[in-house]
Structures are given as C-alpha cells and as structure tokens.
Design a protein around this motif. Structure first.
Motif, short mmCIF file in Angstrom:
data_model
loop_
_atom_site.label_atom_id
_atom_site.label_comp_id
_atom_site.label_asym_id
_atom_site.label_seq_id
_atom_site.Cartn_x
_atom_site.Cartn_y
_atom_site.Cartn_z
N ASN A 62 40.41 39.25 44.37
CA ASN A 62 39.25 38.50 44.90
C ASN A 62 37.88 38.97 44.67
N PRO A 89 35.06 41.10 42.06
CA PRO A 89 34.90 41.13 40.44
C PRO A 89 34.90 42.61 39.86
N THR A 136 36.52 45.30 36.84
CA THR A 136 36.46 45.17 35.54
C THR A 136 37.96 45.26 35.27
N ARG A 184 35.75 43.84 30.74
CA ARG A 184 35.68 42.49 31.07
C ARG A 184 35.99 42.17 32.52
N ASN A 185 35.46 41.21 33.25
CA ASN A 185 35.46 40.80 34.51
C ASN A 185 37.11 40.25 34.62
N TYR A 186 37.71 41.07 35.31
CA TYR A 186 39.12 40.52 35.59
C TYR A 186 39.32 38.89 35.96
N GLN A 187 38.54 38.64 36.85
CA GLN A 187 38.50 37.13 37.36
C GLN A 187 38.46 36.31 36.19
N THR A 188 37.92 36.70 34.85
CA THR A 188 37.61 35.91 33.79
C THR A 188 38.59 35.62 32.88
N LEU A 189 39.86 36.53 33.15
CA LEU A 189 40.94 36.69 32.31
C LEU A 189 41.82 35.39 32.34
N SER A 190 42.58 35.10 30.99
CA SER A 190 43.82 34.14 31.59
C SER A 190 44.81 34.90 32.43
N GLU A 236 46.83 37.51 30.31
CA GLU A 236 45.95 38.75 30.34
C GLU A 236 45.86 39.43 31.57
N ARG A 237 45.77 38.76 32.61
CA ARG A 237 46.06 39.36 34.15
C ARG A 237 47.12 40.19 34.22
#
Length: 262
Positions: free
Chosen positions: A90, A92, A94, A134-140, A143-144
């Motif tokens: 939770n 932000p 990378t 990339r910000n981890y929270q923006t991944l599919s 991808e996570r």
C-alpha cells in the motif's frame, strides 16, 4: 541426496478443523517438487508449515536435523524465500524498490551497489527490468506477481553469501500470469533446482505439474495420498478418487511445451 528439509507426523488444525494431518515428507537439495490436490486439500497450509510461517499442532519440520522453529528468523531468511499466493503493498514503491526489499538485511559482505546489482539481475530474470522505475501500484496483477518473483530471487541471491543450502517456496505463483510468463517462471524455478536449491511449489494445473516436477505430492483432505513421479501419481484411478471426476491420465502431456505447439 540426503534430505535438506524433513517433516514428521505434521499436523495443523484451526477451530477444530484438521487442515493437515499426519504427513511425513523429506525434500532434497536440487529437487523440484510440486504439491497438487483439489481445493481445500491443505496444499497452502502444508507449504506454510514447511517454510516456517505456521507452527504445527503436532510433529515438526527440520532443516538438516535442526527444528525449523529453533532457527533464528534472520538465518531462516537467508536459507529460504517464500512467494505467497498474493502480495499487496500500500505504499508507492517503484518496481526496483520492491525487488530491493528482498536484499534488505540479507547477506554478508554486500555493498549498496552489490544489493542494487542483485535486484536488477532478479528483475531481468523475472522479465520486469523494463518496469524498474514504474510505480508498483500502477502494474497489472501479472506484472506485480513477476515483481514479487524478482523479490524472492534477489533474496536468495543475497542469502547465498551466507547459506549455501537454500529452499524456494512458491504458492500458486502463476495464477495471474499469461502462458508465456507461466512457463518462464516455472522454468526459472526448475533451473534453480538444477543449480542445487530445493524448490517446492503448489500448483493447480496438473498438466504443467506433470511436465515440470521431479516428483509430485498429492494431497486430499489434509492427508498425503501419494508421492512419486508424475506418471506414478497421476493415474486415472487416483485422479478419479481424489478429484471426483473421470480424467484420462494419458491425456496429460509429458512436457508443458506440448501445450503451445501448433
């Protein structure tokens, strides 16, 4: 090969419900073992007992003869890495920072640049190096999942500076991955086993399990049904008894690559 990890009379229950009961197992360095079984068979619970996340109600897990729960947490973190079914963050971070978490407090004689190198190498192995900033929270979701695979790879690499014998635990690691990355992740895991790790995974896909595992463990209602080579475990009779449906074991491919051939 002698057993690196051994479980004897392992049992676990919650609220009067027995999730794992009377299981005896051993795992050698350099082996790739896959645990299969229907929903509720106790697969994830067994994995969590084997890696030390849960304490058994009865029996014990030993690492080279030493009770697992007697091993200090810092040393256990060098000996084994765990990839759970789902991991959430939770903050932000990378992608690079998430992978780097695997090296924090792990290893001996590693400089900051060494730890950064290990994290980048792990991201390359997991095919997510291009996502590093990339910000981890923006991944599919897929991808996570690959980023967390990179995290455990980085942990193992750092831990190897202190512990020569290691184990990797994977709980449904391919659930959110596309076919290409399912095969890539499992092939990487199999490569780690060839390099000497004990790799223990939980999978639902019997076809992939049959094609990749050195041996299979089949669970049902918290008990060990059988263990052995895929051909010995995945018989038509056993599949029908455990999964409750008529399945033809001859339909299971001898290699996962048969799934993608034209």
């Amino acid at each position: 090969m002698s057993g690196l990890l051994e479980a004897r009379d392992l049992a676990y229950h919650v609220g009067g419900k027995v999730l794992v009961d009377g299981i005896d197992l051993s795992f050698a360095s350099g082996s790739f073992t896959i645990i299969v079984g229907p929903n509720g068979a106790g697969k994830s619970t067994l994995l969590r007992l084997l890696c030390g996340e849960l304490s058994p109600a009865r029996g014990a897990v030993r690492w080279n003869g030493e009770k697992l729960h007697a091993v200090p947490a810092w040393r256990l973190a060098h000996r084994r890495a765990v990839m759970p079914q789902a991991s959430d963050l939770n903050f932000p971070f990378t992608v690079f920072e998430v992978a780097s978490l695997g090296t924090q407090g792990i290893g001996r004689g590693l400089s900051r640049s060494d730890r950064q190198r290990l994290a980048l190498q792990a991201l390359e192995q997991a095919d997510v190096a291009h996502l590093a900033p990339r910000n981890y929270q923006t991944l599919s979701g897929g991808e996570r999942q690959r980023v967390h695979f990179a995290r455990v790879l980085a942990q193992l690499a750092a831990g190897r500076t202190l512990e020569a014998q290691q184990a990797l635990f994977l709980d449904e690691p391919i659930a959110s991955l596309d076919l290409k990355h399912q095969l890539a992740l499992l092939e990487t895991a199999r490569g780690l086993a060839r390099d000497g790790l004990a790799v223990i995974a939980v999978l639902h896909d019997l076809q992939l399990a049959a094609g990749l595992a050195d041996d299979l463990i089949l669970l049902h209602q918290g008990r060990l049904v059988t263990r052995g080579t895929p051909d010995a475990v995945l018989t038509s009779t056993t599949l029908a008894e455990v999964f409750g449906v008529a399945l033809n074991s001859n339909a299971l491919p001898t290699s996962p690559w048969l799934l993608v051939k034209a």
